[in-house]
Design a protein around this motif. Sequence first.
Motif, PDB file in Angstrom:
ATOM      1  N   MET A   8       0.849  -1.179   0.000  1.00 51.05           N
ATOM      2  CA  MET A   8       0.000   0.000   0.000  1.00 51.05           C
ATOM      3  C   MET A   8       0.888   1.233   0.000  1.00 51.05           C
ATOM      4  O   MET A   8       1.789   1.350   0.822  1.00 51.05           O
ATOM      5  N   TYR A   9       0.643   2.117  -0.960  1.00 49.37           N
ATOM      6  CA  TYR A   9       1.382   3.358  -1.049  1.00 49.37           C
ATOM      7  C   TYR A   9       0.417   4.505  -0.816  1.00 49.37           C
ATOM      8  O   TYR A   9      -0.719   4.460  -1.286  1.00 49.37           O
ATOM      9  N   GLN A  10       0.858   5.516  -0.121  1.00 48.47           N
ATOM     10  CA  GLN A  10       0.058   6.712   0.069  1.00 48.47           C
ATOM     11  C   GLN A  10       0.886   7.914  -0.348  1.00 48.47           C
ATOM     12  O   GLN A  10       2.050   8.030   0.022  1.00 48.47           O
ATOM     13  N   TYR A  11       0.246   8.795  -1.131  1.00 54.48           N
ATOM     14  CA  TYR A  11       0.905  10.007  -1.610  1.00 54.48           C
ATOM     15  C   TYR A  11      -0.017  11.186  -1.365  1.00 54.48           C
ATOM     16  O   TYR A  11      -1.236  11.040  -1.348  1.00 54.48           O
ATOM     17  N   TYR A  12       0.563  12.331  -1.236  1.00 53.05           N
ATOM     18  CA  TYR A  12      -0.213  13.566  -1.156  1.00 53.05           C
ATOM     19  C   TYR A  12       0.326  14.508  -2.217  1.00 53.05           C
ATOM     20  O   TYR A  12       1.531  14.770  -2.269  1.00 53.05           O
ATOM     21  N   MET A  13      -0.555  14.964  -3.093  1.00 47.94           N
ATOM     22  CA  MET A  13      -0.180  15.907  -4.148  1.00 47.94           C
ATOM     23  C   MET A  13      -1.164  17.071  -4.077  1.00 47.94           C
ATOM     24  O   MET A  13      -2.322  16.912  -4.434  1.00 47.94           O
ATOM     25  N   ARG A  14      -0.703  18.184  -3.625  1.00 41.37           N
ATOM     26  CA  ARG A  14      -1.554  19.368  -3.484  1.00 41.37           C
ATOM     27  C   ARG A  14      -2.014  19.871  -4.853  1.00 41.37           C
ATOM     28  O   ARG A  14      -1.236  19.941  -5.789  1.00 41.37           O
ATOM     29  N   ASP A  15      -3.296  20.211  -4.950  1.00 39.64           N
ATOM     30  CA  ASP A  15      -3.881  20.787  -6.167  1.00 39.64           C
ATOM     31  C   ASP A  15      -3.608  19.945  -7.404  1.00 39.64           C
ATOM     32  O   ASP A  15      -3.253  20.456  -8.459  1.00 39.64           O
ATOM     33  N   SER A  16      -3.787  18.658  -7.294  1.00 36.62           N
ATOM     34  CA  SER A  16      -3.518  17.776  -8.424  1.00 36.62           C
ATOM     35  C   SER A  16      -4.764  17.562  -9.280  1.00 36.62           C
ATOM     36  O   SER A  16      -5.878  17.863  -8.878  1.00 36.62           O
ATOM     37  N   GLN A  17      -4.554  17.072 -10.475  1.00 34.91           N
ATOM     38  CA  GLN A  17      -5.605  16.720 -11.425  1.00 34.91           C
ATOM     39  C   GLN A  17      -5.530  15.212 -11.658  1.00 34.91           C
ATOM     40  O   GLN A  17      -4.455  14.622 -11.544  1.00 34.91           O
ATOM     41  N   VAL A  18      -6.649  14.613 -12.021  1.00 29.21           N
ATOM     42  CA  VAL A  18      -6.655  13.182 -12.310  1.00 29.21           C
ATOM     43  C   VAL A  18      -7.381  12.939 -13.633  1.00 29.21           C
ATOM     44  O   VAL A  18      -8.333  13.648 -13.971  1.00 29.21           O
ATOM     45  N   PHE A  19      -6.884  11.966 -14.396  1.00 22.22           N
ATOM     46  CA  PHE A  19      -7.571  11.576 -15.615  1.00 22.22           C
ATOM     47  C   PHE A  19      -7.332  10.103 -15.876  1.00 22.22           C
ATOM     48  O   PHE A  19      -6.378   9.508 -15.384  1.00 22.22           O
ATOM     49  N   TRP A  20      -8.227   9.513 -16.662  1.00 25.12           N
ATOM     50  CA  TRP A  20      -8.091   8.123 -17.084  1.00 25.12           C
ATOM     51  C   TRP A  20      -7.564   8.128 -18.500  1.00 25.12           C
ATOM     52  O   TRP A  20      -8.011   8.909 -19.345  1.00 25.12           O
ATOM     53  N   HIS A  21      -6.593   7.276 -18.792  1.00 22.50           N
ATOM     54  CA  HIS A  21      -5.983   7.216 -20.118  1.00 22.50           C
ATOM     55  C   HIS A  21      -6.402   5.912 -20.794  1.00 22.50           C
ATOM     56  O   HIS A  21      -6.095   4.817 -20.320  1.00 22.50           O
ATOM     57  N   LYS A  22      -7.115   6.049 -21.906  1.00 20.88           N
ATOM     58  CA  LYS A  22      -7.676   4.907 -22.621  1.00 20.88           C
ATOM     59  C   LYS A  22      -6.623   3.948 -23.176  1.00 20.88           C
ATOM     60  O   LYS A  22      -6.804   2.734 -23.119  1.00 20.88           O
ATOM     61  N   CYS A  23      -5.536   4.475 -23.711  1.00 27.24           N
ATOM     62  CA  CYS A  23      -4.588   3.609 -24.428  1.00 27.24           C
ATOM     63  C   CYS A  23      -3.894   2.589 -23.528  1.00 27.24           C
ATOM     64  O   CYS A  23      -3.481   1.536 -24.006  1.00 27.24           O
ATOM     65  N   ASP A  24      -3.762   2.871 -22.252  1.00 23.24           N
ATOM     66  CA  ASP A  24      -3.095   1.900 -21.385  1.00 23.24           C
ATOM     67  C   ASP A  24      -3.876   1.591 -20.110  1.00 23.24           C
ATOM     68  O   ASP A  24      -3.336   1.034 -19.164  1.00 23.24           O
ATOM     69  N   ASP A  25      -5.179   1.925 -20.113  1.00 23.65           N
ATOM     70  CA  ASP A  25      -6.030   1.657 -18.940  1.00 23.65           C
ATOM     71  C   ASP A  25      -5.345   2.085 -17.646  1.00 23.65           C
ATOM     72  O   ASP A  25      -5.080   1.283 -16.759  1.00 23.65           O
TER      73      ASP A  25
END
Length: 96
Positions: A8-25
């Motif tokens: 289990m890894y936990q990270y904190y990234m302030r003001d981050s964006q997230v997206f899903w990438h179709k080409c590599d799931d």
Amino acid sequence: MIQPPSVMYQYYMRDSQVFWHKCDDSINVHDFEENSISIGGINADNFFRACRNAMCCNNPLFDELKGNNNREYAIEMIKALQKAFDVDSSEVTEGE
């Protein structure tokens, strides 16, 4: 019984964006300082369910929203869902 993950890894990234990438799931998280995290093996169905869970759970994310464009984003999302599933909001019932 559900077994905990072996890693289990936990990270904190302030003001981050997230997206899903179709080409590599993959789900990709990035900030605007060239930091990023990519998690592979997340197919479209899993990402779709994650979006549903964020909005339809017992404690949805709506009260936490702070952005100014969220109404416009919501309208865009509604239109995309209606187009993808060819439903009129008046057709949706509690039994579905």
